[in-house]
Design a protein around this motif. Sequence first.
Motif, short mmCIF file in Angstrom:
data_model
loop_
_atom_site.label_atom_id
_atom_site.label_comp_id
_atom_site.label_asym_id
_atom_site.label_seq_id
_atom_site.Cartn_x
_atom_site.Cartn_y
_atom_site.Cartn_z
N LEU A 1 -2.84 -9.52 -35.77
CA LEU A 1 -3.98 -8.63 -35.98
C LEU A 1 -4.36 -8.66 -37.45
N GLU A 2 -5.66 -8.71 -37.70
CA GLU A 2 -6.15 -8.68 -39.06
C GLU A 2 -7.07 -7.47 -39.21
N TYR A 3 -6.74 -6.60 -40.14
CA TYR A 3 -7.55 -5.42 -40.42
C TYR A 3 -8.93 -5.85 -40.90
N LEU A 4 -9.98 -5.24 -40.36
CA LEU A 4 -11.34 -5.49 -40.82
C LEU A 4 -11.87 -4.29 -41.60
N THR A 5 -11.88 -3.12 -40.97
CA THR A 5 -12.40 -1.93 -41.62
C THR A 5 -11.95 -0.68 -40.86
N HIS A 6 -12.19 0.46 -41.46
CA HIS A 6 -11.95 1.71 -40.76
C HIS A 6 -13.08 2.68 -41.08
N GLN B 1 -2.42 2.89 -43.16
CA GLN B 1 -1.96 3.42 -41.88
C GLN B 1 -2.26 2.47 -40.71
N PHE B 2 -3.19 1.53 -40.90
CA PHE B 2 -3.47 0.53 -39.86
C PHE B 2 -2.19 -0.18 -39.45
N ASN B 3 -1.40 -0.61 -40.43
CA ASN B 3 -0.15 -1.31 -40.12
C ASN B 3 0.84 -0.41 -39.39
N VAL B 4 0.88 0.85 -39.73
CA VAL B 4 1.77 1.79 -39.05
C VAL B 4 1.34 1.95 -37.60
N TYR B 5 0.05 2.11 -37.36
CA TYR B 5 -0.45 2.31 -36.00
C TYR B 5 -0.27 1.06 -35.14
N THR B 6 -0.49 -0.12 -35.71
CA THR B 6 -0.38 -1.33 -34.91
C THR B 6 1.07 -1.72 -34.65
N GLN B 7 1.99 -1.37 -35.52
CA GLN B 7 3.41 -1.63 -35.26
C GLN B 7 3.92 -0.75 -34.14
N ALA B 8 3.39 0.45 -34.03
CA ALA B 8 3.84 1.38 -33.00
C ALA B 8 3.28 1.01 -31.64
#
Length: 177
Positions: A59-64, A42-49
Amino acid sequence: LGLKLGDPFALTYKYYANKNFSVVVDFGKAASGLYSKYFREQFNVYTQADTFSSSVASLEYLTHKVKSDFITEVKALYSLDASKISPGLQVYIGGGWEWKNASLQYDYLYENGVNENRFGRFSRNRYTMGPQITMGIEYAYFQLPISAFMELEYFMDVQADPGWQCFEGGVGLRYVF
């Protein structure tokens, strides 16, 4: 009234309207670890929006982190007597509705293309709901007024991510009064 272990870990209440029909309400915490891969995606979905990136930045995902993840379920069940297999055994099937509310926090690395990297963080509240199909067994042939149950549930999201589906379920004990 009882406790359910599984997904969700919940307080559970079952009202027996008659010998075959009952209504169940569960309220508790989702097994967030089971959804870790999904929340990561979902990180990619949130950052595209959002307007995070430009042509040079990335942007590079690190953690959630799941800050909270609560579930409420309401189900109507139809039970059949299976005492020929074992005294006190019932098999049930039913359907209902499930509401989920999760609070997520994402950490990322912002790279702007000129050797400057920044750490970033954002949060999202994720509210979703959908229909649920349930099947299970319940055993109530103890000396004490308790029943033990085991169930499998199938959930389909109709709000936040329409079409997303998953299996849930658990085991538990209820005090019968």
